[in-house]
Write an enzyme that holds these catalytic residues in place. Structure first.
Site, mmCIF file in Angstrom:
data_model
loop_
_atom_site.group_PDB
_atom_site.id
_atom_site.type_symbol
_atom_site.label_atom_id
_atom_site.label_comp_id
_atom_site.label_asym_id
_atom_site.label_seq_id
_atom_site.Cartn_x
_atom_site.Cartn_y
_atom_site.Cartn_z
ATOM 1 N N ARG A 76 0.835 -1.205 0.000
ATOM 2 C CA ARG A 76 0.000 0.000 0.000
ATOM 3 C C ARG A 76 0.870 1.255 0.000
ATOM 4 O O ARG A 76 1.866 1.323 0.710
ATOM 5 C CB ARG A 76 -0.905 0.006 1.240
ATOM 6 C CG ARG A 76 -2.114 -0.885 1.067
ATOM 7 C CD ARG A 76 -2.901 -1.058 2.339
ATOM 8 N NE ARG A 76 -3.123 0.157 3.113
ATOM 9 C CZ ARG A 76 -3.867 0.195 4.211
ATOM 10 N NH1 ARG A 76 -4.469 -0.908 4.654
ATOM 11 N NH2 ARG A 76 -4.019 1.310 4.866
ATOM 12 N N ARG B 291 -0.997 7.944 11.217
ATOM 13 C CA ARG B 291 -2.187 7.081 11.238
ATOM 14 C C ARG B 291 -2.402 6.474 12.622
ATOM 15 O O ARG B 291 -3.523 6.442 13.127
ATOM 16 C CB ARG B 291 -2.049 5.966 10.188
ATOM 17 C CG ARG B 291 -2.295 6.472 8.773
ATOM 18 C CD ARG B 291 -1.702 5.555 7.719
ATOM 19 N NE ARG B 291 -2.233 4.210 7.757
ATOM 20 C CZ ARG B 291 -1.600 3.140 7.246
ATOM 21 N NH1 ARG B 291 -0.436 3.264 6.667
ATOM 22 N NH2 ARG B 291 -2.162 1.962 7.314
#
Ligand code: ADP
Ligand code: AMP
Length: 217
Positions: A162, A173
């Site tokens: 990703r 995150r």
């Protein structure tokens, strides 16, 4: 059965979701997967989401709530049940979800909380790779395909990492998700829906714990 799977990025939600979907036949609704699909197709929504995802930030609630609302209204959810993965991620999304489910006459049965020590997440995320054809998730050290270079599920040889699984965004995150998830868990604990599962063991051990919980529902 309608359930949520919660846990910090890299905790193992998608990995356990694969097992839950194949055992219980529920529909897997991952907002992260929906955004990645939209980015791949370069839709308007995908372009909008990309700006946030690339920075490791959350996509605004109105966009995220909109795509979930549309998805939950489809007939397969009513027929087979749903496993929501990566949503809700803010307390406002949780409120929106409660309202959507009430409007659709759907009841939430359980919230699985995969609990991990945040210190392991960077290793999990940086080793993650995914089959481009079917989305099965692997790990460079912890979960290699049975035959090197070939997806166990669909036989494809095409894998990717990703774009947001990089050291720059991972810390953001984890930080955002740690802050945002606490009130969501409190909300569902008050409703008596949360089942905590340690996500620190081996993948198969965690699967066994998850199955024990779900078989009691
Ligand atoms: P999430 O969906 O919560 O972001 P994933 O299920 O994609 O997390 O898991 C992140 C990475 O860690 C993947 O590469 C996966 O193969 C690996 N992984 C998942 N569960 C475990 C575990 N219990 N032990 C070690 N590695 C794991
Ligand atoms: P995930 O695949 O769950 O790790 O999500 C990847 C990225 O998509 C996140 O870092 C966010 O930028 C975005 N995203 C996924 N789900 C949500 C959500 N419920 N709310 C806001 N942003 C989300």
């Amino acid at each position: 059965m309608n359930l949520l799977i919660m846990g910090l990025p890299g905790a193992g939600k998608g990995t356990q979701a694969e097992m839950i979907v194949s055992e219980y036949g529920v529909m897997h609704v991952s907002t992260g997967d929906m955004f990645r699909e939209a980015m791949k197709d370069e839709t308007e929504m995908g372009k909008q989401a990309k700006a946030f995802i690339d920075k490791g930030e959350l996509v605004p609630d109105e966009v995220t709530n909109g795509i979930v609302k549309e998805r939950l209204a489809k007939a397969d959810i009513r027929e087979k049940g749903v496993l929501l993965d990566g949503y809700p991620r803010t307390i406002e999304q949780a409120a929106a979800l409660d309202e959507m489910m009430a409007d659709l006459g759907l009841k939430l049965d359980v919230v699985l909380n995969i609990d991990v020590d945040p210190s392991i997440l960077v290793e999990r995320i940086s080793g993650r790779f995914i089959c481009r054809n079917c989305g099965a998730t692997y790990h460079k050290l912890n979960k290699l395909p049975k035959v090197e270079g070939v997806c166990d599920v669909c036989g494809s040889r095409d894998f990717y990492q990703r774009a947001d699984d990089n050291p720059e965004t991972v810390a953001t995150r984890i930080d955002i998700n740690e802050k945002q998830s606490a009130p969501i868990l409190t909300h569902y604990r008050e409703l008596g829906l949360v089942k905590d599962v340690s996500g620190m063991g081996k993948i198969d051990e965690i699967k066994t714990s998850v199955k024990e919980i779900l078989s009691a529902i």
